[in-house]
Design a protein around this motif. Sequence first.
Motif, PDB file in Angstrom:
ATOM      1  N   LEU A  69      22.919 -51.296  24.164  1.00  0.00           N
ATOM      2  CA  LEU A  69      22.343 -50.130  24.840  1.00  0.00           C
ATOM      3  C   LEU A  69      22.357 -50.368  26.340  1.00  0.00           C
ATOM      4  O   LEU A  69      21.953 -51.438  26.797  1.00  0.00           O
ATOM      5  CB  LEU A  69      20.892 -49.923  24.405  1.00  0.00           C
ATOM      6  N   LEU A  70      22.797 -49.376  27.087  1.00  0.00           N
ATOM      7  CA  LEU A  70      22.707 -49.459  28.542  1.00  0.00           C
ATOM      8  C   LEU A  70      21.307 -48.970  28.903  1.00  0.00           C
ATOM      9  O   LEU A  70      21.015 -47.772  28.849  1.00  0.00           O
ATOM     10  CB  LEU A  70      23.783 -48.589  29.190  1.00  0.00           C
TER      11      LEU A  70
ATOM     12  N   CYS B 248      21.294 -52.963  33.003  1.00  0.00           N
ATOM     13  CA  CYS B 248      20.984 -54.049  32.062  1.00  0.00           C
ATOM     14  C   CYS B 248      21.390 -53.576  30.672  1.00  0.00           C
ATOM     15  O   CYS B 248      21.404 -52.376  30.413  1.00  0.00           O
ATOM     16  CB  CYS B 248      19.484 -54.315  31.964  1.00  0.00           C
ATOM     17  N   SER B 249      21.642 -54.517  29.777  1.00  0.00           N
ATOM     18  CA  SER B 249      21.875 -54.062  28.402  1.00  0.00           C
ATOM     19  C   SER B 249      21.160 -54.933  27.389  1.00  0.00           C
ATOM     20  O   SER B 249      20.937 -56.127  27.606  1.00  0.00           O
ATOM     21  CB  SER B 249      23.370 -53.968  28.108  1.00  0.00           C
ATOM     22  N   ILE B 250      20.772 -54.293  26.310  1.00  0.00           N
ATOM     23  CA  ILE B 250      20.122 -54.995  25.200  1.00  0.00           C
ATOM     24  C   ILE B 250      20.811 -54.545  23.902  1.00  0.00           C
ATOM     25  O   ILE B 250      21.633 -53.628  23.919  1.00  0.00           O
ATOM     26  CB  ILE B 250      18.610 -54.660  25.103  1.00  0.00           C
ATOM     27  N   ILE B 251      20.467 -55.212  22.802  1.00  0.00           N
ATOM     28  CA  ILE B 251      20.945 -54.755  21.501  1.00  0.00           C
ATOM     29  C   ILE B 251      19.797 -54.009  20.838  1.00  0.00           C
ATOM     30  O   ILE B 251      18.682 -54.528  20.751  1.00  0.00           O
ATOM     31  CB  ILE B 251      21.343 -55.948  20.598  1.00  0.00           C
ATOM     32  N   GLY B 252      20.083 -52.796  20.399  1.00  0.00           N
ATOM     33  CA  GLY B 252      19.014 -52.039  19.752  1.00  0.00           C
ATOM     34  C   GLY B 252      19.553 -50.730  19.224  1.00  0.00           C
ATOM     35  O   GLY B 252      20.767 -50.520  19.175  1.00  0.00           O
ATOM     36  N   ASN B 253      18.645 -49.871  18.850  1.00  0.00           N
ATOM     37  CA  ASN B 253      19.033 -48.562  18.344  1.00  0.00           C
ATOM     38  C   ASN B 253      18.614 -47.516  19.369  1.00  0.00           C
ATOM     39  O   ASN B 253      17.458 -47.486  19.790  1.00  0.00           O
ATOM     40  CB  ASN B 253      18.343 -48.342  16.987  1.00  0.00           C
TER      41      ASN B 253
ATOM     42  N   SER C 112      10.640 -49.005  35.736  1.00  0.00           N
ATOM     43  CA  SER C 112      11.719 -49.796  36.313  1.00  0.00           C
ATOM     44  C   SER C 112      12.254 -50.776  35.285  1.00  0.00           C
ATOM     45  O   SER C 112      11.555 -51.138  34.330  1.00  0.00           O
ATOM     46  CB  SER C 112      11.259 -50.539  37.566  1.00  0.00           C
ATOM     47  N   CYS C 113      13.477 -51.193  35.481  1.00  0.00           N
ATOM     48  CA  CYS C 113      14.006 -52.250  34.609  1.00  0.00           C
ATOM     49  C   CYS C 113      14.822 -53.212  35.445  1.00  0.00           C
ATOM     50  O   CYS C 113      15.423 -52.839  36.444  1.00  0.00           O
ATOM     51  CB  CYS C 113      14.811 -51.678  33.454  1.00  0.00           C
ATOM     52  N   SER C 114      14.750 -54.479  35.056  1.00  0.00           N
ATOM     53  CA  SER C 114      15.533 -55.488  35.766  1.00  0.00           C
ATOM     54  C   SER C 114      15.958 -56.569  34.790  1.00  0.00           C
ATOM     55  O   SER C 114      15.339 -56.756  33.743  1.00  0.00           O
ATOM     56  CB  SER C 114      14.714 -56.077  36.905  1.00  0.00           C
ATOM     57  N   CYS C 115      17.025 -57.264  35.135  1.00  0.00           N
ATOM     58  CA  CYS C 115      17.520 -58.346  34.285  1.00  0.00           C
ATOM     59  C   CYS C 115      16.993 -59.633  34.875  1.00  0.00           C
ATOM     60  O   CYS C 115      17.203 -59.900  36.065  1.00  0.00           O
ATOM     61  CB  CYS C 115      19.031 -58.412  34.294  1.00  0.00           C
ATOM     62  N   LYS C 116      16.253 -60.388  34.059  1.00  0.00           N
ATOM     63  CA  LYS C 116      15.725 -61.660  34.552  1.00  0.00           C
ATOM     64  C   LYS C 116      16.243 -62.751  33.648  1.00  0.00           C
ATOM     65  O   LYS C 116      15.706 -62.945  32.552  1.00  0.00           O
ATOM     66  CB  LYS C 116      14.201 -61.628  34.558  1.00  0.00           C
TER      67      LYS C 116
ATOM     68  N   THR D 220       9.477 -56.704  27.321  1.00  0.00           N
ATOM     69  CA  THR D 220      10.571 -57.658  27.526  1.00  0.00           C
ATOM     70  C   THR D 220      11.463 -57.704  26.289  1.00  0.00           C
ATOM     71  O   THR D 220      10.967 -57.885  25.177  1.00  0.00           O
ATOM     72  CB  THR D 220       9.985 -59.058  27.806  1.00  0.00           C
ATOM     73  N   PHE D 221      12.757 -57.512  26.506  1.00  0.00           N
ATOM     74  CA  PHE D 221      13.743 -57.588  25.416  1.00  0.00           C
ATOM     75  C   PHE D 221      14.718 -58.727  25.699  1.00  0.00           C
ATOM     76  O   PHE D 221      14.997 -59.016  26.861  1.00  0.00           O
ATOM     77  CB  PHE D 221      14.581 -56.297  25.349  1.00  0.00           C
ATOM     78  N   PRO D 222      15.277 -59.343  24.641  1.00  0.00           N
ATOM     79  CA  PRO D 222      16.366 -60.289  24.899  1.00  0.00           C
ATOM     80  C   PRO D 222      17.573 -59.501  25.431  1.00  0.00           C
ATOM     81  O   PRO D 222      17.865 -58.413  24.928  1.00  0.00           O
ATOM     82  CB  PRO D 222      16.679 -60.883  23.520  1.00  0.00           C
ATOM     83  N   SER D 223      18.223 -60.060  26.444  1.00  0.00           N
ATOM     84  CA  SER D 223      19.388 -59.384  27.013  1.00  0.00           C
ATOM     85  C   SER D 223      20.536 -59.402  25.998  1.00  0.00           C
ATOM     86  O   SER D 223      20.628 -60.310  25.173  1.00  0.00           O
ATOM     87  CB  SER D 223      19.768 -60.109  28.295  1.00  0.00           C
ATOM     88  N   ALA D 224      21.421 -58.405  26.061  1.00  0.00           N
ATOM     89  CA  ALA D 224      22.529 -58.318  25.096  1.00  0.00           C
ATOM     90  C   ALA D 224      23.409 -59.554  25.170  1.00  0.00           C
ATOM     91  O   ALA D 224      23.946 -60.004  24.170  1.00  0.00           O
ATOM     92  CB  ALA D 224      23.341 -57.065  25.363  1.00  0.00           C
TER      93      ALA D 224
END
Length: 228
Positions: free
Chosen positions: A84-85, A115-120, A148-152, A220-224
């Motif tokens: 997911l973007l 940022c991207s994650i895996i999800g639905n 806001s969203c950021s990749c950490k 907080t999500f794990p990054s893709a």
Amino acid sequence: MRSKLVKVEKMEIVSQLAASISHEVRNPLTVVKGFLQLMKSQTIPKETQERYMHIALEEIDRAETIISDYLTFAKPTPKKEEPLLVEQELERVTHLLQPFARMNGVHLVEKCQPCSIIGNAEYFRQCFLNLLKNSIEATPRGGTVTISCSCKGEEVVVTIADTGIGMTVDQISRFGEPYFSTKEKGTGLGAMVAVKLIETMNGTWKIDSEIKKGTTITITFPSAKTRG
Ligand code: ADP
Ligand code: MG
């Protein structure tokens, strides 16, 4: 083994949510049916009839709200996981809620890094729709809600900050509890659904809040990149 367990748990969460919807929507429908039957079977005074009509319409509103807390984006297809973007999805939800924010006199601001994650996608949108809606509802006219969203590193962090009424320690601890609501016409289901969907997408959440100052929810999500 572990991934299998996780899959089973996710399926359970989703089927529990499905069971909750039919349960929740059935209650208002039963009330509406009852009042319509009363109106049909008796010669009742006009005022009573109007009162019944009013109750029935309110219950239909309630059923509608419950469905929108659960199913705004649901599609009758199997739920798949995909990259997911995040910024694109959050932009979409923000755009969808702009009229609601404007109606409430709240500035809704979105500041996202790619940022991207895996999800639905449907879960993701439903989750942030519910959270943002609560933030807007908690914010007095002239206030601001910022998402806001950021990749950490290996994580994607989404924050929703409002300049709203804030939450007490007790309210924070009950956040996500089914039927917990401080609103006159609240369902107490929006946060529960959001929290379950965050868990389904392997995310975590925390709340920082101060009465009359505002609330910040950090998810907080794990990054893709880090998921194999
Ligand atoms: P509802 O919106 O129908 O009341 P929810 O499950 O969506 O139910 O939210 C539960 C409760 O959590 C709300 O009634 C409110 O007390 C509290 N809450 C959620 N988000 C916020 C927020 N951003 N600021 C203050 N209180 C909040
Ligand atoms: Mg809500």
